[in-house]
Design a protein around this motif. Structure first.
Motif, PDB file in Angstrom:
ATOM      1  N   GLN A   1      75.831  26.124   6.792  1.00 57.74           N
ATOM      2  CA  GLN A   1      74.770  25.229   7.246  1.00 57.74           C
ATOM      3  C   GLN A   1      75.194  24.489   8.509  1.00 57.74           C
ATOM      4  O   GLN A   1      76.381  24.318   8.766  1.00 57.74           O
ATOM      5  CB  GLN A   1      74.480  24.177   6.158  1.00 57.74           C
ATOM      6  CG  GLN A   1      74.032  24.722   4.842  1.00 57.74           C
ATOM      7  CD  GLN A   1      72.633  25.278   4.906  1.00 57.74           C
ATOM      8  OE1 GLN A   1      71.759  24.688   5.530  1.00 57.74           O
ATOM      9  NE2 GLN A   1      72.414  26.409   4.270  1.00 57.74           N
TER      10      GLN A   1
ATOM     11  N   GLY B   1      77.927  32.718   9.069  1.00 56.57           N
ATOM     12  CA  GLY B   1      76.722  31.910   8.973  1.00 56.57           C
ATOM     13  C   GLY B   1      76.200  31.418  10.299  1.00 56.57           C
ATOM     14  O   GLY B   1      75.241  30.656  10.349  1.00 56.57           O
TER      15      GLY B   1
ATOM     16  N   HIS C   1      72.500  32.036  10.911  1.00 55.33           N
ATOM     17  CA  HIS C   1      71.676  31.150  10.085  1.00 55.33           C
ATOM     18  C   HIS C   1      71.611  29.752  10.701  1.00 55.33           C
ATOM     19  O   HIS C   1      70.536  29.147  10.779  1.00 55.33           O
ATOM     20  CB  HIS C   1      72.228  31.069   8.667  1.00 55.33           C
ATOM     21  CG  HIS C   1      71.521  30.064   7.818  1.00 55.33           C
ATOM     22  ND1 HIS C   1      70.261  30.282   7.309  1.00 55.33           N
ATOM     23  CD2 HIS C   1      71.869  28.809   7.434  1.00 55.33           C
ATOM     24  CE1 HIS C   1      69.864  29.222   6.633  1.00 55.33           C
ATOM     25  NE2 HIS C   1      70.830  28.310   6.693  1.00 55.33           N
TER      26      HIS C   1
ATOM     27  N   SER D   1      69.403  29.706  13.712  1.00 56.15           N
ATOM     28  CA  SER D   1      67.995  29.739  13.298  1.00 56.15           C
ATOM     29  C   SER D   1      67.513  28.380  12.805  1.00 56.15           C
ATOM     30  O   SER D   1      66.399  27.945  13.131  1.00 56.15           O
ATOM     31  CB  SER D   1      67.797  30.782  12.194  1.00 56.15           C
ATOM     32  OG  SER D   1      68.103  32.064  12.658  1.00 56.15           O
ATOM     33  N   GLU D   2      68.354  27.715  12.008  1.00 53.74           N
ATOM     34  CA  GLU D   2      67.979  26.395  11.485  1.00 53.74           C
ATOM     35  C   GLU D   2      67.760  25.386  12.617  1.00 53.74           C
ATOM     36  O   GLU D   2      66.758  24.672  12.640  1.00 53.74           O
ATOM     37  CB  GLU D   2      69.081  25.881  10.551  1.00 53.74           C
ATOM     38  CG  GLU D   2      69.190  26.615   9.243  1.00 53.74           C
ATOM     39  CD  GLU D   2      68.242  26.080   8.205  1.00 53.74           C
ATOM     40  OE1 GLU D   2      68.097  24.854   8.080  1.00 53.74           O
ATOM     41  OE2 GLU D   2      67.620  26.908   7.521  1.00 53.74           O
TER      42      GLU D   2
END
Length: 195
Positions: free
Chosen positions: A85, A128, A131, A134-135
């Motif tokens: 994250q 990650g 990801h 993209s976030e």
């Protein structure tokens, strides 16, 4: 033309930051094209939780950071990856930038983030990065920033735990060349969208 980079490491200055180091590849390429730059390591500042532009409480430094963000035509968010994250620091900044959605420029109509571009830099000792890109890009798009193709660069060690090795690895040529391409794409796009 001016670019501001939000360095979203969990580390306070003067501790070295891999996110800041890789962001410097993008910023350095922008400076070679005449862009002035500004770096804000958010962990060095008190940013209260909230979704407003004004200070949430005494000592909240977000209003001054907001002014530095809005002084730039180019915004770069540089974040490490934690548990696949974006860092909690980056999320705190994006939550505060949520207020931009309802704010307008001096004409009273144009959303405040329009005619600005944004990019993302990601580092981590785990997989990650796509990801995380993209976030962050999804949030920046909602806020109103224009996002050019390949507006990012990243370095990650790969799956599993381990040391962050960006500063010492021999495998950084791709991250560097991608960062330079990111800078070119940001600059070309901001020149196109500026009124």
């Amino acid at each position: 033309m001016h670019a501001t980079c939000l360095v979203c490491t969990l580390k306070r200055s003067p501790e070295p930051s891999n996110a800041e180091s890789l962001a410097e590849v993008v910023l350095g390429a922008l400076r070679k094209e005449g862009v002035t730059t500004d770096t804000i390591r958010l962990a060095d500042h008190r940013i209260d939780p909230g979704v407003v532009s004004e200070a949430v409480s005494d000592g909240d430094e977000w209003p001054a950071i907001r002014e530095r963000i809005l002084a730039a035509e180019i915004l770069i968010v540089a974040t490490p990856t934690w548990l696949g994250q974006p860092s909690s620091v980056s999320k705190r900044a994006l939550e505060r930038m949520d207020a931009f959605i309802s704010e307008t420029k001096e004409d009273g109509e144009t959303p405040i983030a329009y005619d600005r571009v944004a990019g993302v830099v990601v580092v981590g000792n785990e997989d990650g990065a796509h990801h995380v890109i993209s976030e962050v890009n999804g949030a920046l798009n909602d806020i109103g920033y224009t996002l050019p193709g390949q507006n990012w660069t990243y370095w990650n060690k790969g799956p599993g735990p381990g040391d962050e090795e960006w500063l010492t690895t021999e495998e950084k040529d791709w991250s560097t060349s991608t960062g330079e391409a990111c800078a070119k794409n940001l600059l070309r796009t901001v020149r196109a969208v500026q009124p």
